[in-house]
Design a protein around this motif. Structure first.
Motif: not given
Length: 346
Positions: A312-322
């Motif tokens: 899932f993207p982290y720490p926000d929706a614009q971040s690449p997925p962890v």
């Protein structure tokens, strides 16, 4: 993709009528679904209630807080410890205790939002961070550099790298969020404090969540006696509800289970490492149960084979997925073997 479920996931998770093997999350020791651990917590709820709706500074005080904090400090190797309701609050309490007028804040790469100061400088390079702190200390003898970092990050980590040794220690306050190390890394799950305390920092603080490695909904700060007394006096600590006393009593009474579950986790990690010894797609810290990777097609492939991993993207929706495969103490030998077989066919 989002998976909704009505039960806490352990080695499996059920969603939309299908059951998957679960290799995600951060319940590293598998405590949330461990019957013995649950029984200890339930018994403590009977004694202490579900929560404590009062300030730690109220005129009626539960002795379990000091008892559990002493046990925490003994395990981690700090002079003292202070518990709060979450790892995030622990970080924010620590930050607020250092005034902006006399301190300047330096964030190492990938520092968690819990330790992010709104006026702090963010760095993408550890070398540049160290250089700037050294220059700042030389030019501003009246100010204190406060270095903020996570103990576990994708690029570097405090368990395997010693970049902090180049800092001007006698001038520097060093604060590490050890949420992903406490309970599982270091001797007896002590985390990073015992390694860092060998550096003569002006002040050393380790903080973090107690839920990932110790299975209790709480946060903690580990520091000198003087620093913990200072935090105790802070208005944020006085005004915030404390961690559940039942949770802290469970920590103090479950030390033997932590040892046993760490042994189980260690055995699972050894089996998984052996099974993937020829696969070079993972990034990880030796001894840590999170195996990061960048290939989204691997996530989709494993899902198709009945495995859910962290993605899932982290720490926000614009971040690449962890994206991680996470091994836990609750996994069985068959779980590990089946995952390794699946990865061999990828």
């Amino acid at each position: 993709m989002i998976y909704h479920t009505d039960y806490f996931p352990s080695r499996t998770v059920s969603s939309n009528g299908k059951t998957y093997r679960y290799f995600g999350g951060t319940a590293y020791l598998g405590l949330a679904t461990l019957p013995e651990f649950r029984n200890i917590l339930i018994n403590n709820i009977q004694q202490y209630g579900t929560g404590y709706a009062a300030s730690r500074k109220a005129n009626v005080r539960l002795t379990i807080y000091e008892k559990a904090e002493t046990a925490m400090a003994d395990l981690v190797g700090s002079e003292a410890a202070l518990s709060v309701s979450s790892g995030f609050l622990a970080g924010q309490l620590v930050l607020r205790s250092f005034p902006e007028a006399s301190c300047t804040f330096f964030h190492a790469p990938n520092t968690h939002p819990a330790l992010t100061h709104p006026r702090g400088k963010q760095y993408a390079s550890y070398d540049k961070l160290v250089e700037d702190v050294r220059n700042f200390a030389a030019r501003h003898p009246d100010k204190t550099p406060v270095v903020l970092c996570d103990s576990v990050t994708p690029e570097q980590n405090l368990y395997e790298h010693n970049w902090y040794e180049e800092l001007p220690a006698d001038r520097t306050v060093f604060i590490a969020d050890d949420s992903h190390g406490l309970g599982i890394m270091g001797a007896e799950g002590a985390g990073i404090h015992k390694k860092l305390r060998g550096i003569p920092f002006r002040e050393l603080l380790v903080c973090g969540s107690m839920s990932k490695g110790f299975g209790i909904q709480a946060g903690a700060v580990f520091a000198s006696d003087a620093m913990i007394r200072r935090l105790w006096k802070h208005d944020i600590f006085a005004g915030a509800s404390p961690a559940s006393p039942a949770m802290l009593a469970t920590f103090e009474q479950a030390l033997h289970l932590y040892d046993r579950q760490r042994d189980r986790l260690s055995n699972n990690l050894s089996a998984f490492d052996k099974g993937i010894s020829y696969i070079n797609v993972f990034n990880r810290i030796k001894g840590h149960p999170a195996y990061g990777y960048n290939d989204e097609s691997l996530t989709r492939y494993l899902l198709d084979k009945g495995f859910i991993t962290t993605s899932f993207p982290y720490p926000d929706a614009q971040s690449p997925p962890v994206q991680r495969i996470v091994i836990s103490a609750y996994h069985t030998g068959d779980d590990i073997a089946d995952l390794c077989d699946t990865l061999r066919n990828y």
